[in-house]
Design a protein around this motif. Structure first.
Motif, PDB file in Angstrom:
ATOM      1  N   SER A 227      28.639  13.294  39.702  1.00  0.00           N
ATOM      2  CA  SER A 227      29.423  13.004  38.493  1.00  0.00           C
ATOM      3  C   SER A 227      29.603  14.265  37.658  1.00  0.00           C
ATOM      4  O   SER A 227      30.683  14.509  37.123  1.00  0.00           O
ATOM      5  N   ILE A 228      28.545  15.054  37.562  1.00  0.00           N
ATOM      6  CA  ILE A 228      28.627  16.290  36.787  1.00  0.00           C
ATOM      7  C   ILE A 228      29.574  17.277  37.469  1.00  0.00           C
ATOM      8  O   ILE A 228      30.380  17.927  36.811  1.00  0.00           O
ATOM      9  N   ALA A 229      29.498  17.362  38.792  1.00  0.00           N
ATOM     10  CA  ALA A 229      30.418  18.245  39.528  1.00  0.00           C
ATOM     11  C   ALA A 229      31.860  17.831  39.265  1.00  0.00           C
ATOM     12  O   ALA A 229      32.747  18.687  39.080  1.00  0.00           O
ATOM     13  N   SER A 230      32.120  16.540  39.232  1.00  0.00           N
ATOM     14  CA  SER A 230      33.459  16.036  38.943  1.00  0.00           C
ATOM     15  C   SER A 230      33.878  16.415  37.521  1.00  0.00           C
ATOM     16  O   SER A 230      35.027  16.827  37.291  1.00  0.00           O
TER      17      SER A 230
ATOM     18  N   MET B 117      16.493  16.730  35.025  1.00  0.00           N
ATOM     19  CA  MET B 117      16.677  15.856  36.183  1.00  0.00           C
ATOM     20  C   MET B 117      16.536  16.704  37.446  1.00  0.00           C
ATOM     21  O   MET B 117      16.811  17.904  37.425  1.00  0.00           O
ATOM     22  N   PRO B 118      16.141  16.116  38.565  1.00  0.00           N
ATOM     23  CA  PRO B 118      16.028  16.879  39.814  1.00  0.00           C
ATOM     24  C   PRO B 118      17.392  17.411  40.255  1.00  0.00           C
ATOM     25  O   PRO B 118      18.420  16.770  40.041  1.00  0.00           O
ATOM     26  N   GLU B 119      17.387  18.599  40.849  1.00  0.00           N
ATOM     27  CA  GLU B 119      18.634  19.225  41.306  1.00  0.00           C
ATOM     28  C   GLU B 119      19.411  18.374  42.297  1.00  0.00           C
ATOM     29  O   GLU B 119      20.627  18.481  42.396  1.00  0.00           O
ATOM     30  N   ASP B 120      18.717  17.537  43.058  1.00  0.00           N
ATOM     31  CA  ASP B 120      19.380  16.728  44.081  1.00  0.00           C
ATOM     32  C   ASP B 120      19.688  15.302  43.601  1.00  0.00           C
ATOM     33  O   ASP B 120      20.029  14.436  44.396  1.00  0.00           O
ATOM     34  N   HIS B 121      19.617  15.072  42.305  1.00  0.00           N
ATOM     35  CA  HIS B 121      19.881  13.744  41.752  1.00  0.00           C
ATOM     36  C   HIS B 121      21.335  13.338  42.030  1.00  0.00           C
ATOM     37  O   HIS B 121      22.244  14.167  41.988  1.00  0.00           O
ATOM     38  N   ALA B 122      21.540  12.078  42.334  1.00  0.00           N
ATOM     39  CA  ALA B 122      22.886  11.572  42.635  1.00  0.00           C
ATOM     40  C   ALA B 122      23.865  11.789  41.485  1.00  0.00           C
ATOM     41  O   ALA B 122      25.081  11.900  41.698  1.00  0.00           O
ATOM     42  N   PHE B 123      23.367  11.869  40.271  1.00  0.00           N
ATOM     43  CA  PHE B 123      24.220  12.093  39.112  1.00  0.00           C
ATOM     44  C   PHE B 123      24.918  13.454  39.168  1.00  0.00           C
ATOM     45  O   PHE B 123      25.905  13.693  38.490  1.00  0.00           O
TER      46      PHE B 123
ATOM     47  N   PHE C 192      28.016  28.533  35.914  1.00  0.00           N
ATOM     48  CA  PHE C 192      27.009  27.491  36.065  1.00  0.00           C
ATOM     49  C   PHE C 192      27.596  26.360  36.885  1.00  0.00           C
ATOM     50  O   PHE C 192      28.805  26.253  37.033  1.00  0.00           O
ATOM     51  N   ASP C 193      26.715  25.548  37.446  1.00  0.00           N
ATOM     52  CA  ASP C 193      27.184  24.417  38.253  1.00  0.00           C
ATOM     53  C   ASP C 193      26.397  23.165  37.895  1.00  0.00           C
ATOM     54  O   ASP C 193      25.586  23.166  36.961  1.00  0.00           O
ATOM     55  N   GLU C 194      26.633  22.103  38.650  1.00  0.00           N
ATOM     56  CA  GLU C 194      25.992  20.827  38.330  1.00  0.00           C
ATOM     57  C   GLU C 194      24.468  20.905  38.411  1.00  0.00           C
ATOM     58  O   GLU C 194      23.756  20.224  37.677  1.00  0.00           O
ATOM     59  N   LYS C 195      23.934  21.769  39.298  1.00  0.00           N
ATOM     60  CA  LYS C 195      22.476  21.898  39.409  1.00  0.00           C
ATOM     61  C   LYS C 195      21.880  22.477  38.127  1.00  0.00           C
ATOM     62  O   LYS C 195      20.814  22.057  37.690  1.00  0.00           O
ATOM     63  N   ASP C 196      22.579  23.434  37.525  1.00  0.00           N
ATOM     64  CA  ASP C 196      22.118  24.007  36.254  1.00  0.00           C
ATOM     65  C   ASP C 196      22.109  22.945  35.156  1.00  0.00           C
ATOM     66  O   ASP C 196      21.182  22.875  34.353  1.00  0.00           O
ATOM     67  N   VAL C 197      23.159  22.137  35.126  1.00  0.00           N
ATOM     68  CA  VAL C 197      23.258  21.085  34.111  1.00  0.00           C
ATOM     69  C   VAL C 197      22.171  20.038  34.327  1.00  0.00           C
ATOM     70  O   VAL C 197      21.522  19.596  33.372  1.00  0.00           O
ATOM     71  N   LEU C 198      21.940  19.640  35.584  1.00  0.00           N
ATOM     72  CA  LEU C 198      20.880  18.684  35.878  1.00  0.00           C
ATOM     73  C   LEU C 198      19.517  19.218  35.425  1.00  0.00           C
ATOM     74  O   LEU C 198      18.721  18.490  34.829  1.00  0.00           O
TER      75      LEU C 198
END
Length: 147
Positions: free
Chosen positions: A33-36, A24-30, A13-19
């Motif tokens: 942070s999740i990727a980090s 939250m939208p897949e392209d959200h600036a947050f 899984f990646d940050e888009k899955d978590v968003l």
């Protein structure tokens, strides 16, 4: 007693899955942070799971006895009616992630990290359940029950 233990995995899984999970939208600036967070957790995450084969000793209208351990539950008795063998399983995202979560001070990061831990838990659960499902012919069903 036959026990199968799982602690090997590749994060799927990646940050888009978590968003998406966080609604939250897949392209959200947050997402950055999740990727980090995911980069940091890849180094420490050790999710684990196991299941074991257990003999059902007795089923009554109000309890089930499995390998000498009595569980008081009419619902469990109904679910296990006519079953002779069960495969209890347990899974955890791991102490390492739980300890890391305690170091986070930002409330939003803590919220995101809770979702990340949930994904690790789901992933290791899927590994164990897939292994269990592959052990049996298609007509068998893997079902779970949780308190």
């Amino acid at each position: 007693m036959n026990i199968r233990f799982f602690d090997e995995y590749t994060r799927s899984f990646d940050e888009k899955d978590v968003l998406k999970y966080m609604k939250m939208p897949e392209d959200h600036a947050f997402g950055q942070s999740i990727a980090s967070l995911l980069e940091r957790t890849d180094k420490i995450a050790k999710p684990k799971a196991f299941y074991m084969e257990c003999k059902v000793d007795e089923i009554t209208h109000s309890s089930v006895t499995i390998e000498g351990h009595k569980f008081r539950s009419s619902i469990l008795g109904k679910k296990l009616k006519d079953k002779e063998i069960v495969y209890p399983f347990l899974q955890t995202c791991g102490k390492e992630l739980a300890d890391y979560a305690k170091t986070l001070t930002d409330m939003v990061e803590q919220f995101a990290f809770d979702a990340v831990m949930e994904f690790y838990l789901r992933q290791i659960t899927a590994v164990a359940v897939a292994d269990l499902e592959n052990r049996f012919p298609d007509e068998h069903v893997v079902a779970s029950s949780s308190p």
